[in-house]
Every structure is written in C-alpha cells, then in structure tokens.
Design a protein around this motif. Sequence first.
Motif, PDB file in Angstrom:
ATOM      1  N   TRP A  77      -9.042  -3.974  -4.254  1.00 26.60           N
ATOM      2  CA  TRP A  77      -7.746  -3.468  -3.811  1.00 26.60           C
ATOM      3  C   TRP A  77      -7.455  -2.104  -4.438  1.00 26.60           C
ATOM      4  CZ3 TRP A  77      -4.094  -5.233  -0.374  1.00 26.60           C
ATOM      5  CH2 TRP A  77      -4.263  -6.528   0.132  1.00 26.60           C
ATOM      6  N   ILE A  78      -6.847  -1.231  -3.642  1.00 25.02           N
ATOM      7  CA  ILE A  78      -6.293   0.028  -4.145  1.00 25.02           C
ATOM      8  C   ILE A  78      -4.777  -0.088  -4.035  1.00 25.02           C
ATOM      9  CG2 ILE A  78      -6.092   2.515  -3.777  1.00 25.02           C
ATOM     10  CD1 ILE A  78      -8.947   2.462  -2.668  1.00 25.02           C
ATOM     11  N   LEU A  79      -4.121  -0.057  -5.181  1.00 24.57           N
ATOM     12  CA  LEU A  79      -2.674  -0.203  -5.248  1.00 24.57           C
ATOM     13  C   LEU A  79      -2.058   1.082  -5.782  1.00 24.57           C
ATOM     14  CD1 LEU A  79      -2.529  -3.761  -6.862  1.00 24.57           C
ATOM     15  CD2 LEU A  79      -2.584  -3.173  -4.427  1.00 24.57           C
ATOM     16  N   GLY A  80      -0.874   1.384  -5.329  1.00 22.76           N
ATOM     17  CA  GLY A  80      -0.191   2.578  -5.811  1.00 22.76           C
ATOM     18  C   GLY A  80       1.254   2.573  -5.389  1.00 22.76           C
ATOM     19  N   GLY A  81       1.965   3.597  -5.811  1.00 22.48           N
ATOM     20  CA  GLY A  81       3.357   3.687  -5.431  1.00 22.48           C
ATOM     21  C   GLY A  81       4.008   4.958  -5.932  1.00 22.48           C
ATOM     22  N   GLY A  82       5.169   5.262  -5.333  1.00 26.35           N
ATOM     23  CA  GLY A  82       5.949   6.403  -5.778  1.00 26.35           C
ATOM     24  C   GLY A  82       6.166   7.471  -4.728  1.00 26.35           C
ATOM     25  N   TYR A  83       5.498   7.365  -3.561  1.00 33.56           N
ATOM     26  CA  TYR A  83       5.627   8.406  -2.546  1.00 33.56           C
ATOM     27  C   TYR A  83       7.013   8.361  -1.896  1.00 33.56           C
ATOM     28  CZ  TYR A  83       5.060   4.737   0.979  1.00 33.56           C
ATOM     29  OH  TYR A  83       5.236   3.615   1.751  1.00 33.56           O
ATOM     30  N   VAL A  84       7.402   9.499  -1.284  1.00 31.58           N
ATOM     31  CA  VAL A  84       8.599   9.587  -0.443  1.00 31.58           C
ATOM     32  C   VAL A  84       8.212  10.380   0.797  1.00 31.58           C
ATOM     33  CG1 VAL A  84      10.970  10.409  -0.242  1.00 31.58           C
ATOM     34  CG2 VAL A  84      10.162   9.538  -2.433  1.00 31.58           C
TER      35      VAL A  84
END
Length: 486
Positions: free
Chosen positions: A99-106
């Motif tokens: 899995w490639i997980l991430g976050g924080g974009y707008v």
Amino acid sequence: MLLEGKVWTFDGNPPRDAAVRVDGERVVAVGAVEELRARYPAARRVRCEWITPGLHDAHVHPLQWGLALEALDLRGVDDPDRVARLVARRAAALPPGRWILGGGYVFDGYPDRRRLDEAAPDHPVFLRSRDLHAAWANLRALQRAGVDRSTPDPKGGRILRDGSGEPTGYLLERAADLVAQALPPPGKDQLLAGLADLARRGFVAVHAMGEPPEATAWIRELDGEGGLPLRVAWTLPAARPGAWAPERSPGGLHVFGVKFFADGALTSRTAWMLEPYPEGGSGLPLDDPREADEAVAEVLRRGLAPVWHAIGTRAVREVLNLIDRLEARGLPARRRFRIEHVQHVSDDDLPRLAGLALSVQPQHAEDDRAALGRLYPAQRRAAYRWGEFATLPGTRLLLGSDAPVAEPDPARALRLAQRPPLAGARGLGLEAALAAYVHTPAADLGWTREDAPWGRVRAGAYAALTLWERGRPVARVWRGGLEALD
C-alpha cells in the motif's frame, strides 16, 4: 527548580515578573524573584521570557497524526499531477502490492483515478485530503476494498462516478471508509507515536477527537502501562452507544465526551451551508442534528459532553437548534455542549453561541484561503469569527490544531489567533489567546478544580507548565522534570 520570568498565573491576577518554585510534580510557591531565591538558595534556576500553565491542543487526532508521520507527506500540494509524481517515486521504492498511503493535499476539483493508476499500477494507493473529509484512490485500492459500480453510497458519504456509473476513485466523507477498512490496520504504536510527537512540541495535554473505536482500547492500554507522555482527554465515537461512559484514571486518561459530525469540511465542499457553493451543492449532513435529539439526550444523561463538529453555516445552525430543543426539555445542553471548528457562522446565529464552549483552529483560516476565495462574498464574511465569539457573554474559547489537518505548531496558532489572515476579521488579545491554549481547555474539563489543579500557576497546582521565548514554546515542565523541546 526555580523558574524565573513573566508568569501568567490565570488565577485572576495579571501577568508579572516573578519566580515559580517547582518541587516534584507540584508548584510550591509563586512570588518575587529575590524572595524565592533567598528561600530556595540551592534550587536550580531557569530563566525564560514567559511561564504559563502547560499547553493543550484542544482538538487533535493523535492516531491519525501518528499515521501521518510515517505516510507520504502531501501538505501544501495542490496539483494532482505533482501528487502522482510523488506517488510514482514512492512506488519505485516499494515492492509490488504494498500500500501507498499519504495525505495533506488540497485540490480545487475532484480528480479521477487515472493519474494514480499510471503512477502506481502495481500498488494500491489511498490518499486523504488535508481536511480528512475526502480521499483519492487508484483502481487497485478500489479492487482490494471491493468497491465497484454496484457499491452503494454509504450514509453520510458519496462515491463519485463517471458517466457509465464506474467509481472515479474520488471518495467523499464516509465513502472513504469503504477503502480505509481494507488498509493494513493501525495499532497502539502509531497512537503512541502521535502522542509522543505532541509531547515533544511542548503540549502537556491533548483533547483527542473522533478516533476509531478500536483506538479507545489502545489508549486504555497505554494509560494502564503508564505510557502516556501527556494527559489525554478522549472522546468516544457516536456510533458505539454501548460504550458511552465517562472515565478518569490517575494515569492521565479522561474520557469526557462523545463525538458527532454535523457535516464535512470546506475544502472538500462537504461543509453544510445555508447557501449553495458557487459550483453548486450545499454540502451534506453526516450525523444529522435534526435526528439526534434522543442520542444526545442519552449522552447528557450518562454524564458526558456532546462534542459536535460543525463547520458550515447550516451545520452550526442545526446544532444550535438541537441545543435549544434539549434545553426546552430541561437538559443542561448549553453548559455541557462543545462545538468544534465553528468555522462559518451567520449573523443571525452569532449571538446564539453565547455561553458555549467553542473549539477553534486558527491555522485553518490561513490554510483555507484559496477555498474561501471561491465562496460568495457573504459566505466569506461568515468565516472565522473567533474574535467576535470572545465578545459573547460566557463563551469559552479553546485552541487546537486539528492535526493532521494542520501541523500542531503552537507558535503559529498563537500568532494567527491574534492576527487572523482575513480582511476584516477580529483577533484575540495576547492574554485571551494564551488563555484559550493553556487555561480554558483545562477549566472546561474541570481540571482547574482538582486537588492539584491544572491550568493555573499557583502554590499547590500540578506542575505541568510551558516555558516560552519570543512567542514560541521552548521547554515543558512535566512529571518533575524540565524537557527542552526539539
């Protein structure tokens, strides 16, 4: 130790140059510097600009913050193509299938999954938006989760679909949970990592909001093991009424409330507004306050606080209407409710906030400027009114970060609380801003009334303190020790 500097006691007296004698976990004296130096000649002296009660982050997601610390960091990225390039780079370093997980974009819009499919054809990809109210997934992630054209939208969520009915890979609100359930499960280690990072930033307490049900067992385990690096005020999920019970332990855990979500978030256009967004739609309710009377009455009867996420103007209005209905039944709703975010408030509803506990996150005012700029002028005028909240009688303001939505940076929050980055917005004075960070969060939980009170600097108080230089925390006093911050 003997702390010397400008002491903000929050005991009814103005700040003054003074000394604070700490012995073990208690403040034993506050007084003139020369007097306490003479009384305690062998004490270690520590000089700083300010001494305050310890910092609280009054709205944080410690498990999600712990996960964010090890995921692909997309904060500040607003271009889907750039996100795809970062995903491709991560995919090249991982074995197929991971899995490639991430976050924080707008993002301004809702991209489909094709960019992610091309960037990582052999890896499932799941990325959360900065506000945590939307997610972007590729085909492999949807397949792992069993999400296809036959999958119905969950209550309080929406799967975006193309003209043929196929999921595009963009998921709003609780639709993101359909894929999140297929992720490798998080655990106690990630929760502890989030708490430990917050402690390293100078916080002595956090108010944990909206963590998944299994995290309640992990926080109890950490508490029982003596592993909490700060005091934790915890909210329980609204979906588990069988678990609604208050709890306090000597190790630092205080289960005080039940978390409800009236709506979504501004940047995902799911905040529930009185007026439609310029691009259409008015957001959506999640735990609809119009249908929550009996559930919230039960929360109050069990001695817990109803804690309501409400961002849009319609969400705030419906929560206020709920409070009025419960008050009419003789329930102590106005005294016990907390409203989280309170980002958009109409002129008609502003005076109705008097007497309530309101938890605000000043960083969002700066981070959401692009989304605010897309709103109609009247909608922009309703945004981020915490300086006006402070003028309402009996209102209790609390400051937090909403991490991982925003980085838990106390200096930035304190600066923005005083000087909002929006034209015409009213800020707080320094003392009011500090109080919302170091005193009121403890007072609202009843901690200022304990035998060794928190949120005050006076003889007999618990020695959980923050030391400051130039508006920035530089050390904390915790469990009898002085900890310099990273």
